[in-house]
Design a protein around this motif. Structure first.
Motif, mmCIF file in Angstrom:
data_model
loop_
_atom_site.group_PDB
_atom_site.id
_atom_site.type_symbol
_atom_site.label_atom_id
_atom_site.label_comp_id
_atom_site.label_asym_id
_atom_site.label_seq_id
_atom_site.Cartn_x
_atom_site.Cartn_y
_atom_site.Cartn_z
ATOM 1 N N TYR B 37 0.844 -1.185 0.000
ATOM 2 C CA TYR B 37 0.000 0.000 0.000
ATOM 3 C C TYR B 37 0.883 1.241 0.000
ATOM 4 N N GLN B 39 0.855 5.362 1.062
ATOM 5 C CA GLN B 39 0.155 6.374 1.850
ATOM 6 C C GLN B 39 0.784 7.737 1.626
ATOM 7 N N SER B 42 -1.416 13.020 2.546
ATOM 8 C CA SER B 42 -2.823 13.317 2.817
ATOM 9 C C SER B 42 -3.494 12.248 3.691
ATOM 10 N N GLY B 43 -2.886 11.078 3.797
ATOM 11 C CA GLY B 43 -3.374 10.098 4.755
ATOM 12 C C GLY B 43 -4.009 8.843 4.205
ATOM 13 N N GLU B 44 -4.623 8.902 3.020
ATOM 14 C CA GLU B 44 -5.329 7.696 2.555
ATOM 15 C C GLU B 44 -4.344 6.601 2.171
ATOM 16 N N MET B 45 -4.755 5.373 2.398
ATOM 17 C CA MET B 45 -3.943 4.203 2.039
ATOM 18 C C MET B 45 -4.434 3.692 0.698
ATOM 19 N N PHE B 47 -4.128 0.864 -2.271
ATOM 20 C CA PHE B 47 -3.655 -0.474 -2.626
ATOM 21 C C PHE B 47 -2.883 -0.431 -3.936
ATOM 22 N N PHE B 91 3.738 0.661 2.635
ATOM 23 C CA PHE B 91 3.556 -0.382 3.635
ATOM 24 C C PHE B 91 3.402 -1.743 2.967
ATOM 25 N N PHE B 104 0.534 -5.249 9.134
ATOM 26 C CA PHE B 104 1.289 -4.264 8.369
ATOM 27 C C PHE B 104 2.695 -4.103 8.926
#
Lengths: 116, 114
Positions: B37, B39, B42-45, B47, B91, B104
């Protein structure tokens, strides 16, 4: 734009407040998750729901209370939080077929929580 | 117990060059899935790529490929032709078949230089 929506994006609260985080997924998935992401720590799984049933509670303190009314919505109710609870809280969903491991999780943008 | 190890806290790469992000894992289950993943700040993970433990071929998705070495329990992510927008945390994650729990790693921060 993701298929998982989290609100609010930012939340500042005092230790005695009660608030709730909301997550909604529009992907038709059957499993939903709450994660906590603190600075310099790996993502910590908090709760897992599959078809509205809680399947995982990763030793989370009772001041965090999850609620999953249906497969599309997930809430995290917060009360009497501590400063160390300040973190990014991420919601995710996935489709799990008979235990297959190949479906990725889809994450929301997260709620950045600050405890005063 | 499952474990994911990412030993590179930070990596630098020149724009347009390739970079490899390391990931090793530990599990006693013969059937599992490995994920990467991204990131952004901005924070969103997001895929990126998936590899199943029984897959014979290494997974590829556009500029991303996964160098899967099962005997060594490693699943390194290769990003070809790096772009400035690739600067982010990456990650590595694993889920055992039959379980909902995804583990993770600590992540690797990638910096792409112009």
């Amino acid at each position: 734009e993701t298929g998982v929506t989290q609100t609010p994006r930012h939340l500042v609260m005092g230790m005695t407040n009660k608030k709730s985080l909301k997550c909604e997924q529009h992907l038709g998935h059957n499993a939903m998750y709450w994660y906590k992401q603190s600075a310099k720590k790996p993502l910590e799984l908090m709760f897992v729901y599959n078809f509205k049933e809680q399947t995982e509670n990763n030793s989370v303190p009772s001041r965090f209370s999850p609620e999953c009314p249906n497969s599309s919505h997930l809430f995290l109710h917060l009360h009497t939080l501590q400063p160390e609870d300040s973190a990014l809280y991420l919601c995710a969903s996935s489709q799990v077929y008979g235990g297959d491991s190949n479906q990725p999780q889809h994450f929301g943008d997260g709620t950045r929580l600050s405890i005063l | 117990a499952q474990k994911i190890t990412q030993t590179q806290p930070g990596m630098f790469v020149q724009e347009k060059e390739a970079v490899t992000l390391d990931c090793t894992y530990d599990t006693s289950d013969p059937s599992y899935g490995l994920f990467w993943y991204k990131q952004p700040s901005s924070g969103e993970m997001i895929f990126l790529i998936y590899q199943g433990s029984y897959d014979q071929q290494n997974a590829t998705e556009g500029r991303y490929s996964l160098n899967f070495q099962k005997a060594r329990k490693s699943a390194n992510l290769v990003i070809s032709a790096s772009q400035l927008g690739d600067s982010a945390m990456y990650f590595c994650a694993m889920r055992e078949t039959g379980g909902f729990k995804t583990i993770f790693g600590a992540g690797t921060r990638l910096f792409v230089k112009a």
